[in-house]
Design a protein around this motif. Structure first.
Motif, mmCIF file in Angstrom:
data_model
loop_
_atom_site.group_PDB
_atom_site.id
_atom_site.type_symbol
_atom_site.label_atom_id
_atom_site.label_comp_id
_atom_site.label_asym_id
_atom_site.label_seq_id
_atom_site.Cartn_x
_atom_site.Cartn_y
_atom_site.Cartn_z
ATOM 1 N N TRP A 108 16.300 33.799 -35.603
ATOM 2 C CA TRP A 108 17.630 33.296 -35.254
ATOM 3 C C TRP A 108 17.558 31.786 -35.073
ATOM 4 O O TRP A 108 16.556 31.258 -34.581
ATOM 5 C CB TRP A 108 18.123 33.920 -33.944
ATOM 6 C CG TRP A 108 18.136 35.426 -33.927
ATOM 7 C CD1 TRP A 108 17.063 36.233 -33.732
ATOM 8 C CD2 TRP A 108 19.274 36.272 -34.105
ATOM 9 N NE1 TRP A 108 17.458 37.550 -33.779
ATOM 10 C CE2 TRP A 108 18.808 37.606 -33.999
ATOM 11 C CE3 TRP A 108 20.627 36.047 -34.349
ATOM 12 C CZ2 TRP A 108 19.660 38.697 -34.130
ATOM 13 C CZ3 TRP A 108 21.469 37.148 -34.462
ATOM 14 C CH2 TRP A 108 20.980 38.464 -34.350
ATOM 15 N N ARG A 109 18.672 31.101 -35.430
ATOM 16 C CA ARG A 109 18.723 29.654 -35.230
ATOM 17 C C ARG A 109 19.720 29.354 -34.122
ATOM 18 O O ARG A 109 20.819 29.913 -34.049
ATOM 19 C CB ARG A 109 19.195 28.932 -36.503
ATOM 20 C CG ARG A 109 18.259 29.032 -37.696
ATOM 21 C CD ARG A 109 16.890 28.418 -37.449
ATOM 22 N NE ARG A 109 16.925 26.988 -37.201
ATOM 23 C CZ ARG A 109 16.901 26.045 -38.148
ATOM 24 N NH1 ARG A 109 16.904 26.374 -39.421
ATOM 25 N NH2 ARG A 109 16.911 24.770 -37.817
ATOM 26 N N GLN A 110 19.302 28.437 -33.235
ATOM 27 C CA GLN A 110 20.152 28.047 -32.106
ATOM 28 C C GLN A 110 21.198 27.044 -32.586
ATOM 29 O O GLN A 110 20.890 26.105 -33.326
ATOM 30 C CB GLN A 110 19.275 27.414 -31.030
ATOM 31 C CG GLN A 110 20.042 26.932 -29.812
ATOM 32 C CD GLN A 110 19.113 26.349 -28.755
ATOM 33 O OE1 GLN A 110 18.079 26.922 -28.434
ATOM 34 N NE2 GLN A 110 19.463 25.200 -28.226
ATOM 35 N N VAL A 111 22.428 27.241 -32.133
ATOM 36 C CA VAL A 111 23.504 26.297 -32.446
ATOM 37 C C VAL A 111 23.999 25.705 -31.140
ATOM 38 O O VAL A 111 24.206 26.400 -30.152
ATOM 39 C CB VAL A 111 24.666 26.988 -33.198
ATOM 40 C CG1 VAL A 111 25.742 25.967 -33.542
ATOM 41 C CG2 VAL A 111 24.159 27.682 -34.451
ATOM 42 N N TRP A 155 23.296 31.868 -31.078
ATOM 43 C CA TRP A 155 22.264 31.941 -32.118
ATOM 44 C C TRP A 155 22.771 32.776 -33.288
ATOM 45 O O TRP A 155 23.328 33.869 -33.074
ATOM 46 C CB TRP A 155 20.990 32.598 -31.548
ATOM 47 C CG TRP A 155 20.155 31.722 -30.636
ATOM 48 C CD1 TRP A 155 18.965 31.130 -30.945
ATOM 49 C CD2 TRP A 155 20.436 31.368 -29.280
ATOM 50 N NE1 TRP A 155 18.478 30.408 -29.873
ATOM 51 C CE2 TRP A 155 19.369 30.549 -28.830
ATOM 52 C CE3 TRP A 155 21.476 31.644 -28.388
ATOM 53 C CZ2 TRP A 155 19.314 30.004 -27.542
ATOM 54 C CZ3 TRP A 155 21.428 31.104 -27.107
ATOM 55 C CH2 TRP A 155 20.353 30.287 -26.698
ATOM 56 N N LEU A 156 22.585 32.275 -34.474
ATOM 57 C CA LEU A 156 22.981 32.984 -35.686
ATOM 58 C C LEU A 156 21.729 33.370 -36.464
ATOM 59 O O LEU A 156 20.693 32.703 -36.355
ATOM 60 C CB LEU A 156 23.876 32.101 -36.566
ATOM 61 C CG LEU A 156 25.296 31.865 -36.039
ATOM 62 C CD1 LEU A 156 25.974 30.740 -36.822
ATOM 63 C CD2 LEU A 156 26.121 33.143 -36.143
ATOM 64 N N SER A 214 21.943 32.720 -42.121
ATOM 65 C CA SER A 214 23.404 32.783 -42.118
ATOM 66 C C SER A 214 24.034 31.581 -42.823
ATOM 67 O O SER A 214 23.654 30.429 -42.594
ATOM 68 C CB SER A 214 23.916 32.865 -40.682
ATOM 69 O OG SER A 214 25.327 32.820 -40.666
ATOM 70 N N LEU A 221 25.688 28.654 -40.608
ATOM 71 C CA LEU A 221 24.964 27.518 -40.006
ATOM 72 C C LEU A 221 25.414 26.242 -40.693
ATOM 73 O O LEU A 221 25.410 26.125 -41.917
ATOM 74 C CB LEU A 221 23.451 27.709 -40.163
ATOM 75 C CG LEU A 221 22.858 28.835 -39.311
ATOM 76 C CD1 LEU A 221 21.442 29.173 -39.778
ATOM 77 C CD2 LEU A 221 22.838 28.449 -37.842
ATOM 78 N N GLY A 222 25.858 25.317 -39.890
ATOM 79 C CA GLY A 222 26.365 24.061 -40.431
ATOM 80 C C GLY A 222 27.858 24.114 -40.696
ATOM 81 O O GLY A 222 28.477 23.076 -40.926
ATOM 82 N N ALA A 281 18.937 33.398 -39.104
ATOM 83 C CA ALA A 281 18.382 32.193 -39.725
ATOM 84 C C ALA A 281 18.904 31.976 -41.135
ATOM 85 O O ALA A 281 18.990 30.849 -41.614
ATOM 86 C CB ALA A 281 16.861 32.270 -39.731
ATOM 87 N N VAL A 292 22.698 22.489 -35.576
ATOM 88 C CA VAL A 292 21.695 23.551 -35.669
ATOM 89 C C VAL A 292 20.384 23.041 -35.069
ATOM 90 O O VAL A 292 19.932 21.942 -35.409
ATOM 91 C CB VAL A 292 21.491 23.966 -37.138
ATOM 92 C CG1 VAL A 292 20.439 25.073 -37.234
ATOM 93 C CG2 VAL A 292 22.813 24.433 -37.739
ATOM 94 N N GLU A 297 14.596 27.609 -33.394
ATOM 95 C CA GLU A 297 14.695 29.007 -33.805
ATOM 96 C C GLU A 297 13.933 29.897 -32.828
ATOM 97 O O GLU A 297 13.055 29.437 -32.086
ATOM 98 C CB GLU A 297 14.162 29.194 -35.235
ATOM 99 C CG GLU A 297 12.710 28.830 -35.404
ATOM 100 C CD GLU A 297 12.266 28.904 -36.870
ATOM 101 O OE1 GLU A 297 13.111 28.739 -37.768
ATOM 102 O OE2 GLU A 297 11.071 29.127 -37.084
#
Lengths: 490, 233
Positions: B196-199, B170-171, B175, B178-179, B173, B185, B188
């Motif tokens: 945070w967003r899950q990758v 997770w990064l 960041s 992301l991508g 949100a 992605v 969250e």
């Protein structure tokens, strides 16, 4: 959070802990359980541990430090409790030095188990226990139960056997007595300590029978500052009671031809004259009444102070089905030609494996049956007995004369104080060596002391249904007759 | 008003023209039902003539991956495992039991031990006991990303860890990574007061590392996977 007690027989506790600590001190282990319980309506009231569904090779993953119960084990347990009618449970250990509060994965485990076992054990609770030890090796225990969509916290574990050990679970604080009460216990505190005073103040004791022995016992309970006392008796005070009953002051005695006050009311007034802060719950009723029985199961100790046979059976069934610590006292005087030849008192401690009233041959089935008959049946049988005598036959098949047990206030008080000595040991945990059975004859040489350890007979209900609680209802020995009126809460 | 007696439309799921096929008085065949863990499920809950183990398991909130499905034939029979699609007989009995039920305190102890070893090596790590449990790897070096030298990375610890494997990363949100880092992605989560967003990064499930083995891998080894992952190409 709802709270309740868990009671477990001494031998079972030892077995459970040995198994859970199989990989101690760093690795965890577990076993499934079978439990008994008591519920009143939709409220869970008490729990017992009856047995272990011990793991076989392969039932737990030995490659991991924590607990991993395999499918075959979980399923086998479900089938086992489905057949036995008992409640399912699990106990596992936490490593030494770790708290026994549930971890997040324990929460997940318990949520799953509660839902999974519900189909195999409908209407029964699910129980989860955690064992551990402090770094110094002091045993710890915690637990919870799920019943009717509610979670309950186990706030006390009582180990019942040769001793009665009360263990508040980790984190539970005992309520201290109010300062005014503590001030009255200064001499007591010097011998027993502050924790004992807190234990007494936080205890609930039921006194069944408020006559000669019962009134003396509750008098002593009040002076010992037991915080909650439940009184049970159906009778009213009579003038003939005055010699024995503590609290039977002159102004309570009935005028000729009038009914006296309920004995439980006389008792309540005595307790509150000693300590007005003690909570007193009084019933004109019988231990066989469901409402009173539930309160008995929830109590820390039950004192049986009646001389009825059904009372003995009811009290000892509480002890073997629900593991409630029970003390039962009986007194009698033996007379011969206007002389007193014996003053006998008996103290019984009933508990799991210690033999019930039947194992101890203390029940006369004929007299018990007569106690529970309707008034009409009693009259019919007495008449039939009289007719039999007139015909020259023995009256016994029809009616057995109920003995009037002679006794005296000094004897009943002494018996009660002997019982109180065991009571203080049980409630405070400050001393052990409690007799299972003690009989004294005050007029005998060396007091004619008989002290024997009883064991439950293998084919007795007290063995087959030990700890079963509400399960195995078909095995219950006694229940309230249908013609009895409902108990009155005073 | 439409006259239903002449309509060719369906009533109660049965066409009028088919009345004779249902016998006298148009009786409906009984609903197909089964018992799973002694609980009754019928067609309204998803029971059908042929079912897979996964479909049976999902009736009680499990999957074929998490639980073993057995068909049982008596009160005490522990049954035979159902491994493929099965024809459902009326009132058939099944059990669906988790493959493993995990409990204990050890996972927290293990997490703390792994975090301790990371800290001893100089890595700043924060443990969030939750629930849900998580760790934040603080100030990890980012390469090849102008304007960003370091980042925090959140790792959610699954229930049943370490038997359950570590997966995803997770990064923050906001960041810019992301991508740009490997993996789609996804959702969250709000942890430690941040979003945070899950990758979708799976080092132990086809992502390049060996399959998850709790005896070899843990939070301390996952750091190495994350550091490689942050090397933006």
């Amino acid at each position: 959070m709802n709270t309740l007690k868990l009671r477990i027989a001494e031998e079972m506790m030892s077995k459970m802990r040995t198994l859970a600590e199989a990989r101690y001190p760093e690795q965890e282990w577990a076993t499934y359980l079978e439990c008994g319980w008591h519920s009143s309506g939709d409220r869970l009231s008490a729990l017992t541990v009856v047995g272990l569904v011990e793991p076989r090779v392969g039932d737990l993953n030995v490659e991991v430090e924590h607990v991993e119960l395999q499918e075959t084990y979980t399923l086998r347990t479900a089938m086992t409790v489905e057949k036995s009618g008992l409640a399912p449970g699990v106990v596992h250990s936490h490593p030494k030095g770790f708290r026994v509060t549930p971890s997040p994965i324990d929460d997940d485990m318990d949520r799953y188990h509660a839902q999974y076992f519900a189909g195999f054990a409908p209407g029964r609770p699910y129980v989860s226990l955690i064992l551990g030890r402090t770094c110094e090796g002091v045993p710890l225990i915690s637990g919870r139960a799920h019943f009717q969509d509610r979670w309950y916290e186990i706030d006390e574990v009582v180990i019942v056997g040769s001793e009665v050990l009360r263990n508040p679970v980790e984190g539970r604080k005992l309520p201290a007595p109010p300062p005014s009460i503590a001030a009255r216990m200064e001499r007591f505190l010097s011998g027993f300590g502050a924790q004992s005073a807190a234990r007494l103040w936080g205890s609930t004791v039921m006194v069944v029978g408020c006559g000669g022995t019962g009134s003396a016992a509750l008098h002593s309970l009040a002076r010992s500052n037991v915080g909650r006392i439940i009184l049970v008796d159906t009778d009213r005070l009579e003038n003939s009671n005055a010699e024995r009953i503590h609290g039977a002051f002159e102004n309570f005695l009935p005028a000729p031809g009038k009914a006296g006050p309920p004995k439980v009311e006389v008792a309540r007034k005595l307790i509150h004259a000693i300590n007005s802060k003690i909570e007193v719950i009084a019933f004109e009723g019988n231990l066989l009444h469901d409402e009173i029985r539930t309160l008995a199961i929830e109590s820390d100790l039950v004192l049986g102070c009646t001389d009825s046979h059904h009372g003995r059976v009811a009290a000892s069934e509480l002890a073997f089905r629900y593991f409630v610590p029970v003390l039962q006292v009986n007194v009698t005087m033996e007379t011969k030609q206007d002389r007193v030849t014996g003053q006998v008192l008996q103290l019984n401690r009933y508990g799991p494996g210690l033999g019930c009233a039947y194992c101890r041959s203390q029940v006369n089935a004929v007299l018990l049956s007569q106690e529970l008959m309707t008034p009409e049946e009693r009259d019919n049988r007495k008449n039939a007995a009289e007719q039999a005598v007139l015909r020259g036959e023995k009256p016994d098949p029809y009616w057995t004369r109920e003995p009037i047990i002679p006794t005296v206030g000094s004897l009943t008080t002494l018996a009660a104080e002997l019982m109180m000595n065991s009571t203080l040991g049980i409630l405070t945990g400050r001393y052990s060596g409690l007799a299972q059975f003690l009989e004294l004859d005050l007029l005998a040489v060396d007091l004619g002391v008989i002290s024997v350890p009883f064991r439950s007979k293998p084919d007795c209900s007290c063995t087959s249904f030990a700890g079963h609680g509400d399960a195995s209802e078909a095995g219950r020995l006694i229940s309230a007759p249908g013609h009895w009126s409902t108990p009155k809460k005073r | 008003m439409e006259n239903n007696n002449t309509s060719k439309g369906k009533e109660n799921g049965h066409e009028h023209g088919n009345e004779g096929q249902h016998g006298h008085g148009g009786e409906h065949p009984p609903k197909l039902f089964i018992f799973v863990n002694r609980l009754k499920f019928d067609e309204s809950k998803g029971v059908k003539a042929i079912m897979t183990p996964d479909e049976i398991a999902r009736l009680v909130g499990q999957t074929a991956e998490t639980a073993i499905v057995r068909e049982i034939h008596g009160q005490s029979d522990q049954g035979t495992e159902v491994t493929g699609p099965i024809e459902i007989k009326q009132a058939a009995q099944f059990t669906v039991t988790r493959r493993t039920v995990v409990g204990g305190y050890a996972s927290s102890a293990r997490i703390e031990a792994e975090i301790a070893s990371l800290r001893e090596g100089g890595q700043e790590v924060e443990y969030l006991p939750g629930p849900p449990q998580a760790v934040i790897y603080r100030a990890l070096e980012v390469r090849n990303q102008p304007g960003l030298k370091q980042t925090d990375v959140l790792l959610m610890i699954p229930p049943g860890y370490p038997a359950a494997m570590l997966d995803h990363a997770w990064l923050p949100a906001e960041s810019v990574l992301l991508g740009r880092v490997k993996g789609a992605v996804q959702g969250e989560v709000n942890m430690d007061g941040r979003l945070w967003r899950q990758v979708s990064y799976h080092p132990h499930a086809g992502g390049g590392n060996a399959p998850w083995d709790p005896n070899r891998f843990g939070i301390h080894t996952y750091l190495g996977d994350i550091i490689s992952w942050l090397e933006v190409r």
